[in-house]
Structures are given as C-alpha cells and as structure tokens.
Design a protein around this motif. Structure first.
Motif, PDB file in Angstrom:
ATOM      1  N   TYR A  31       6.246   8.915  10.550  1.00  0.00           N
ATOM      2  CA  TYR A  31       5.494   7.657  10.678  1.00  0.00           C
ATOM      3  C   TYR A  31       5.025   7.144   9.318  1.00  0.00           C
ATOM      4  O   TYR A  31       5.112   5.940   9.039  1.00  0.00           O
ATOM      5  CB  TYR A  31       4.298   7.878  11.605  1.00  0.00           C
ATOM      6  CG  TYR A  31       3.433   6.654  11.783  1.00  0.00           C
ATOM      7  CD1 TYR A  31       3.887   5.566  12.527  1.00  0.00           C
ATOM      8  CD2 TYR A  31       2.158   6.583  11.213  1.00  0.00           C
ATOM      9  CE1 TYR A  31       3.098   4.439  12.698  1.00  0.00           C
ATOM     10  CE2 TYR A  31       1.368   5.465  11.381  1.00  0.00           C
ATOM     11  CZ  TYR A  31       1.836   4.399  12.125  1.00  0.00           C
ATOM     12  OH  TYR A  31       1.052   3.283  12.279  1.00  0.00           O
ATOM     13  N   ARG A  32       4.556   8.066   8.469  1.00  0.00           N
ATOM     14  CA  ARG A  32       4.077   7.641   7.146  1.00  0.00           C
ATOM     15  C   ARG A  32       5.229   7.129   6.280  1.00  0.00           C
ATOM     16  O   ARG A  32       5.067   6.172   5.524  1.00  0.00           O
ATOM     17  CB  ARG A  32       3.383   8.813   6.434  1.00  0.00           C
ATOM     18  CG  ARG A  32       2.034   9.175   6.998  1.00  0.00           C
ATOM     19  CD  ARG A  32       1.082   7.989   7.046  1.00  0.00           C
ATOM     20  NE  ARG A  32       0.942   7.386   5.730  1.00  0.00           N
ATOM     21  CZ  ARG A  32       0.641   6.114   5.513  1.00  0.00           C
ATOM     22  NH1 ARG A  32       0.482   5.286   6.522  1.00  0.00           N
ATOM     23  NH2 ARG A  32       0.523   5.658   4.291  1.00  0.00           N
ATOM     24  N   CYS A  35       5.991   3.577   7.266  1.00  0.00           N
ATOM     25  CA  CYS A  35       5.001   2.588   6.808  1.00  0.00           C
ATOM     26  C   CYS A  35       5.313   2.069   5.408  1.00  0.00           C
ATOM     27  O   CYS A  35       4.756   1.042   4.985  1.00  0.00           O
ATOM     28  CB  CYS A  35       3.598   3.212   6.814  1.00  0.00           C
ATOM     29  SG  CYS A  35       2.948   3.538   8.472  1.00  0.00           S
ATOM     30  N   ASN A  63      -5.286  -3.559   8.435  1.00  0.00           N
ATOM     31  CA  ASN A  63      -4.419  -2.858   7.489  1.00  0.00           C
ATOM     32  C   ASN A  63      -4.737  -1.363   7.456  1.00  0.00           C
ATOM     33  O   ASN A  63      -3.839  -0.526   7.331  1.00  0.00           O
ATOM     34  CB  ASN A  63      -4.573  -3.463   6.090  1.00  0.00           C
ATOM     35  CG  ASN A  63      -3.575  -2.916   5.101  1.00  0.00           C
ATOM     36  OD1 ASN A  63      -2.381  -2.862   5.364  1.00  0.00           O
ATOM     37  ND2 ASN A  63      -4.067  -2.481   3.946  1.00  0.00           N
ATOM     38  N   THR A  66      -3.159   0.388  10.409  1.00  0.00           N
ATOM     39  CA  THR A  66      -1.705   0.574  10.289  1.00  0.00           C
ATOM     40  C   THR A  66      -1.336   1.428   9.086  1.00  0.00           C
ATOM     41  O   THR A  66      -0.152   1.577   8.773  1.00  0.00           O
ATOM     42  CB  THR A  66      -1.006  -0.793  10.173  1.00  0.00           C
ATOM     43  OG1 THR A  66      -1.502  -1.494   9.022  1.00  0.00           O
ATOM     44  CG2 THR A  66      -1.236  -1.638  11.409  1.00  0.00           C
ATOM     45  N   GLY A  67      -2.318   1.993   8.404  1.00  0.00           N
ATOM     46  CA  GLY A  67      -2.041   2.861   7.266  1.00  0.00           C
ATOM     47  C   GLY A  67      -1.420   2.140   6.088  1.00  0.00           C
ATOM     48  O   GLY A  67      -0.639   2.725   5.339  1.00  0.00           O
ATOM     49  N   ALA A  69       0.638  -0.379   6.324  1.00  0.00           N
ATOM     50  CA  ALA A  69       1.922  -0.995   6.699  1.00  0.00           C
ATOM     51  C   ALA A  69       1.803  -2.507   6.813  1.00  0.00           C
ATOM     52  O   ALA A  69       2.750  -3.240   6.520  1.00  0.00           O
ATOM     53  CB  ALA A  69       2.413  -0.403   8.024  1.00  0.00           C
ATOM     54  N   GLY A  79       2.066  -1.825  13.653  1.00  0.00           N
ATOM     55  CA  GLY A  79       1.424  -0.559  13.967  1.00  0.00           C
ATOM     56  C   GLY A  79       1.483  -0.226  15.444  1.00  0.00           C
ATOM     57  O   GLY A  79       2.358  -0.690  16.188  1.00  0.00           O
ATOM     58  N   GLY A 193      -3.306   6.778   9.816  1.00  0.00           N
ATOM     59  CA  GLY A 193      -3.258   5.505   9.100  1.00  0.00           C
ATOM     60  C   GLY A 193      -4.564   5.201   8.391  1.00  0.00           C
ATOM     61  O   GLY A 193      -4.580   4.716   7.252  1.00  0.00           O
ATOM     62  N   ALA A 196      -5.005   7.489   5.405  1.00  0.00           N
ATOM     63  CA  ALA A 196      -4.089   7.172   4.304  1.00  0.00           C
ATOM     64  C   ALA A 196      -4.701   6.203   3.303  1.00  0.00           C
ATOM     65  O   ALA A 196      -4.371   6.231   2.113  1.00  0.00           O
ATOM     66  CB  ALA A 196      -2.790   6.589   4.867  1.00  0.00           C
ATOM     67  N   THR A 197      -5.603   5.335   3.763  1.00  0.00           N
ATOM     68  CA  THR A 197      -6.232   4.369   2.862  1.00  0.00           C
ATOM     69  C   THR A 197      -7.507   4.907   2.216  1.00  0.00           C
ATOM     70  O   THR A 197      -8.063   4.261   1.330  1.00  0.00           O
ATOM     71  CB  THR A 197      -6.570   3.070   3.620  1.00  0.00           C
ATOM     72  OG1 THR A 197      -7.501   3.362   4.674  1.00  0.00           O
ATOM     73  CG2 THR A 197      -5.310   2.454   4.222  1.00  0.00           C
TER      74      THR A 197
END
Length: 447
Positions: A31-32, A35, A63, A66-67, A69, A79, A193, A196-197
């Motif tokens: 998934y990552r 993205c 955002n 959705t990590g 994306a 997402g 997600g 990730a940010t």
C-alpha cells in the motif's frame, strides 16, 4: 527491557501469529509503495502547488488519511475513504430500510450481502469523486502543463479507471489483512497513512523551533511531553467503560431434581465513547456548509465574515461550532448504534437481570438512562480532543501539520487501532500460555 525482548521472542515463537504479522507488514508495504506511484499522464515534478495546498486545512487532513497519496496525485489518491463513506451510508440506511435491517439479523450470510452492497456503493462513490479530484487539481495549484496528455477523454477515462481501481485494490488489501493478517485491515491502512506523514511534520516543527530561535530544544521536549499526555487521555477515552452488574439464574441438577440457583455475577460494559471517531467525521463533513453559505452571500459583510471565519480550521468560530456539532452527533450516533432495548431483550431471553431492575422494558429504560448520562462527559471529552490542535496552534504556536497529531481524528484513529491490534496479539499470547504484552514476557507454560 529484557521483558520486552522476551515478549517479542514469544510472539515470534507462535508460528501462526508470526505469519499473520509478516503478511500484515507485507500488505502494508504494498500500500505504501502504491501511494508513491503518480497517475500516468501527470508530470510529478510539477506537483509543488498541490503539495503546498494540502499542507494544512481540511485537505491537509485528507492528505494525512491517504498517507500523502492525495498530494502525490497517486493511483491511491482517493485512499480508502470512499469505502469508509460507503460503510457509514450503509450503516445509517440500515436504520430506515427494512431490507438492510433483515440482513443485519441473518448472521454471516447477511453480513456478506451487506459487505457486497458496501463494495458496490464504494465504486459508485469513487466514480463521482475521481473526476472531481482530477478536475480540481488545477484549483490546487497544478498547472495545465503538468497534464502531459491534456485533459481530454484520452486522459480522463483511463485516469478515472485507475483511481477507482486503486481504491478497490486498497479495499481488497484491507480485507486481506483482516482475514489473513492481524488487526482490522481498513483501520490499519488509515493509521499507516497517518503515521507516514508524522516524521515530516515533526521535522518541520523541529526546524521551526531550532532555526528561528522560537523556543529551542526545551520547547520541543515540552511539546513531546504534552503529546504523550494527550495520548494517555485518548487511551482513557477509548478504554473507559461503565460496568453494569448482571446476574443469571442457572439450572443445575442435584439430588435427582432440578432447582434454580443464582449464577455468578457478570457485567455489561457500556463504553464512555461508544461512537468512536464517527461524530468527528460527521461534524467535519458539516463544517463545509458555513463556508458555502458565506459564498452564497459573498457580496455582503455577513457572507465575507462567514467565509473568513470558517475557512480557518484553527479559528475560534470554526472550532466552537465544530465542538457543538461533535457533542450533538455523539448523542445521535450512540443512540442508533447502541440498541439498549435489544440488549434488554437478549438479557431477558438468556435469563439474566440487573439487580433491582425488572427485566424487559424497565431494563431497557435503565440502560438508556445510564448510556445518556455517560455519553455527556464522553462527548465533551471527545470535543475537547477534536479542537485541541487549534488550541495548541493558538497557545503554543505549533506548526499546523504537527498540531494535527495533538488530537482530533488522526490521534484517535491511531490510538484506537493500536489498542485493537495489541489486544489481538495479546489474545494469541494468552491462548498459548504466554504473558500478554501488558505484562512480562516470561513463558508461563504449565509443565
């Protein structure tokens, strides 16, 4: 530290649990990677405007879900949120549509049919959202030159198909994680997600504090301590329950005849926050309305005031209305998802009763009263957590990206999913006669 290492070792010894964890990590990695794949026909070097537009505000939150994306114009740009929206719609429709109510009572077969309806509704939502996203890229600062094939049908049709397929694939990944991995797959995709940010947001805050002479390392330490305290408060909100004592009359054979004796006392756990993050999601959707009303009266002072006040997600007017809506929606969502009358009927059929309360309608009224009483502090606590990012921005001058992790949907989802996953791992350990994650990691097998 030794206990922690022993616990990890015990987790690795259980082959089924080890395989499930590896499958989960592998699917999350897929998934990552997805993205980061930009839609074909879009120049990734010209997406700076889109990145800047999604640094903060409601699109910054989207955002984060959705990590990144969404800001990357990725194949996973929509997402998993269309699936979440479809699930909420189906759940709410289940209150009013008899067919869905019937399916909810049919057990596993009904659940499969509801899941299929949710999947098709997800595709329908994606078909609407995908063109809106593509046409809206220009409003986010993406220049026309970024579209290598232009905006004709030869680009739009394949791009829409790819975006819809990306969401369906993400939905499939989530379901596979749930079936073959550990934890709730859909929730884990959202959580990964959000996480990730986090590093980028923290680095931006660190640079702001250290290079601009804006508090330095000491202020960073204070922020981290406050953040951990907020996480503890979130855990309390997620885990807090009111236990209602219940007793059961059980039948036993003794001396050649049966007699009724009182069974052991048990409890009905009523959660302080039974609605989870749904009130925040509902309230967030409604918060678009004041800005739209302001746009309709753009030529008046009132309209301009509405647009200014409700376009700033850290403003006082926005957050005051946001908190009120969260409290209202908490009561609404709790009322439709916690069937106190059904709980009372099930309790009566199983021979259980609450001491001092008559079985049946009186028990349902009693449970409803208790639920209403505990929902008030729960809803206020949830509202405070939701507006906490705005408070830390105003009082501590925290960067907007890092402030989103101080409360609201992001932090509640992270805490809730983490607790759920740890509980599932715990159940595997305890079933194999190991201590759980919340205790020492010593093997406690019985010889």
């Amino acid at each position: 530290m030794k206990n922690f290492i022993d616990t990890i070792s015990n987790i690795w010894k259980i082959e089924e649990l080890r395989n499930r964890i590896l499958i989960t990590l592998g699917l999350l990695l897929v998934y990552r990677f997805g993205c980061q794949i930009v839609l074909p026909g879009i120049d990734s070097t010209q997406l700076g405007g889109l990145t800047d537009s999604t640094d903060q505000g409601i699109f910054g939150l989207l955002n984060a879900f959705t990590g990144g994306a969404f800001a990357n114009a990725s194949v996973f740009a929509l997402g998993i949120m269309p699936y979440i929206s479809a699930s909420i719609v189906v759940q709410l429709m289940g209150i009013a549509i008899p067919y869905l109510q019937k399916l909810q009572k049919e057990g596993e077969s009904g659940r499969k049919t509801i899941n299929q309806i949710t999947r098709w509704l997800t595709i329908g939502i994606c078909i609407v959202q995908a063109p809106a996203y593509l046409y809206g890229l220009e409003a986010f600062g993406v220049r026309d030159s970024a579209f290598l094939l232009g905006k004709g049908l030869d680009f739009m049709i394949p791009a829409v198909i790819i975006l819809v397929t990306g969401t369906v694939f993400a939905m499939w990944l989530g379901e596979k994680i749930t079936d073959k991995g550990i934890g709730n797959g859909i929730s884990l995709l959202i959580m990964i997600g959000i996480i990730a940010t986090m590093p980028q947001s923290f680095v931006q805050e660190f640079i702001s504090r250290t290079t601009d002479n804006n508090g330095g390392l000491m202020f960073i330490l204070i922020e981290v301590i406050i953040w951990f305290l907020v996480i503890l408060a979130c855990i309390l909100l997620v885990m807090a329950t009111r236990q209602i004592p219940v007793q059961y009359a059980r039948r036993t054979a003794s001396g050649g005849y049966e007699k009724n004796i009182m069974g052991s006392r048990q409890y009905i756990p009523l959660k302080l926050n039974a609605s989870g993050v749904m009130p925040i999601i509902f309230a967030q959707a409604i918060m678009f309305v004041p800005g739209m009303i302001g746009g309709a009266f753009d030529d008046t002072a009132f309209g301009q005031w509405m647009q200014v006040q409700f376009s700033d997600i850290f403003g006082w007017a926005y957050n005051l209305l946001f908190a009120i809506l969260i409290i209202i929606f908490t009561y609404f969502y709790t009322a439709i998802t916690v069937p106190t009358n059904k709980m009372a009927d099930d309790l009566k059929r199983s021979g259980g009763f609450i001491p001092g309360i008559r079985p049946g309608k009186e028990t349902g009224d009693y449970l409803d009263k208790i639920m209403s009483l505990i929902t008030l502090p729960g809803s206020i606590f949830l509202a405070l957590l939701a507006i906490l990012p705005a408070i830390v921005v105003k009082l501590m001058d925290v960067q907007a990206g890092w402030a989103l992790f101080y409360g609201g949907t992001s932090l509640l989802i992270m805490v809730g999913v983490a607790i759920d996953t740890v509980q599932q791992v715990n159940s595997y350990l305890l079933n194999r006669h190991y201590d759980g994650l919340m205790k020492t990691g010593k093997n406690r097998k019985v010889a």
